[in-house]
Design an enzyme around this catalytic site. Structure first.
Site, PDB file in Angstrom:
ATOM      1  N   HIS A 164       0.835  -1.200   0.000  1.00  0.00           N
ATOM      2  CA  HIS A 164       0.000   0.000   0.000  1.00  0.00           C
ATOM      3  C   HIS A 164       0.872   1.253   0.000  1.00  0.00           C
ATOM      4  CE1 HIS A 164      -3.306  -2.701   1.213  1.00  0.00           C
ATOM      5  NE2 HIS A 164      -4.095  -1.757   0.745  1.00  0.00           N
ATOM      6  N   LYS A 168      -0.631   5.022   4.336  1.00  0.00           N
ATOM      7  CA  LYS A 168      -1.506   4.095   5.049  1.00  0.00           C
ATOM      8  C   LYS A 168      -0.947   3.862   6.450  1.00  0.00           C
ATOM      9  CE  LYS A 168      -3.979  -0.306   4.726  1.00  0.00           C
ATOM     10  NZ  LYS A 168      -5.253   0.350   5.091  1.00  0.00           N
TER      11      LYS A 168
END
Length: 272
Positions: A164, A168
């Site tokens: 990600h 995040k």
């Protein structure tokens, strides 16, 4: 009320985190489908508070972004509350929304066990809601496919990796955790290892989950199944956050026809 192109009635939505990346994506998707944004919430102190969605270039709506301290006032006008914010925010927000009898679509991840208990206690039995760590249709089909993988012999190992963007906060992702729960239930894994260092031989009862944070990657999840002489790899790649917004609005449309006060999942939405 007018019907949308999917055959659902036009919805009035209150979006939390409206000025954030996911909030903007959800508003864009909902607007495209003909739904009305009647509430836009942001954390108290956010610089966008007091400005309209039209002024900010988020949507052709005169709805103004207000602080979360005015949630009860704004969500009153909505059919459904949609949120992808933070655990700390939703521990406070969800009881307010549920007590007002408003339906909920929750995409926030990273809750502790205690926070998860709190939000479920606040919602279960009060209003219809959909809770999911990932609203991608493809990922939820992925979850369902894992059930078939129980056919692999016991000497095949299952491992999960996820990538990600660097912004995040939680790791591993809520989706990776959900994949891990399903795999562990299917394969009987007792413990989870989050990466390895030094001398660390894998034990038969261990499931591996590895999290990587790089650039602006919206989300990649891999399930690797390896035996002595072969490997199967299943990968899901999200091209943009819009896929999660698409699923969240789809869930809201589905939820609009539900009256049973319980917490549903995307597996329910997709009729698995």
């Amino acid at each position: 009320m007018n019907a949308t192109w999917r055959g659902f009635t036009t919805l009035k939505l209150c979006i939390a985190g409206a000025a954030g990346k996911m909030g903007k994506a959800i508003i864009a998707e909902a607007s495209t489908r003909g739904h009305q944004i009647v509430g836009a919430i942001e954390a108290v102190g956010n610089s966008c508070i007091g400005k309209s969605l039209k002024e900010l270039g988020i949507a052709h709506s005169n709805a103004c972004i207000v602080g979360a301290d005015r949630l009860a006032e704004v969500v009153t006008h909505a059919d459904i509350y949609v949120t992808f914010t933070t655990p700390a925010a939703e521990v406070v927000n969800l009881p307010v929304v549920a007590n007002l009898g408003k339906k909920i679509v929750l995409g926030t991840t990273g809750f502790t066990e205690e926070q998860n208990r709190q939000i479920r206690d606040a919602v279960e039995g009060k209003v219809p809601a959909v809770f999911s760590p990932n609203y991608s249709v493809g990922i939820n089909v992925f979850f369902k496919l894992i059930e078939v993988l129980r056919a692999f012999p016991t000497d095949y190992n299952f491992s999960i990796s996820e990538v990600h963007h660097t912004a995040k906060k939680d790791a591993p992702s809520g989706t990776a955790k959900k994949l891990g729960e399903i795999v562990a239930g299917t394969r009987g894994y007792k413990t989870t290892v989050y990466g390895r260092e030094g001398i660390s031989l894998r034990k038969p009862e261990e499931l591996e989950i590895v999290a990587i944070r790089a650039g602006g990657v919206p989300g990649i999840h891999d399930l690797i199944i390896a035996g002595p002489y072969e490997m199967l790899r299943i990968e899901h790649t999200a091209f943009s956050r819009q896929v999660f917004a698409q699923g969240a609005v789809y869930a809201a449309e589905w939820l609009s026809n539900k009256n049973q006060p319980r917490i549903f999942s995307m597996q329910d939405v997709l009729n698995f």
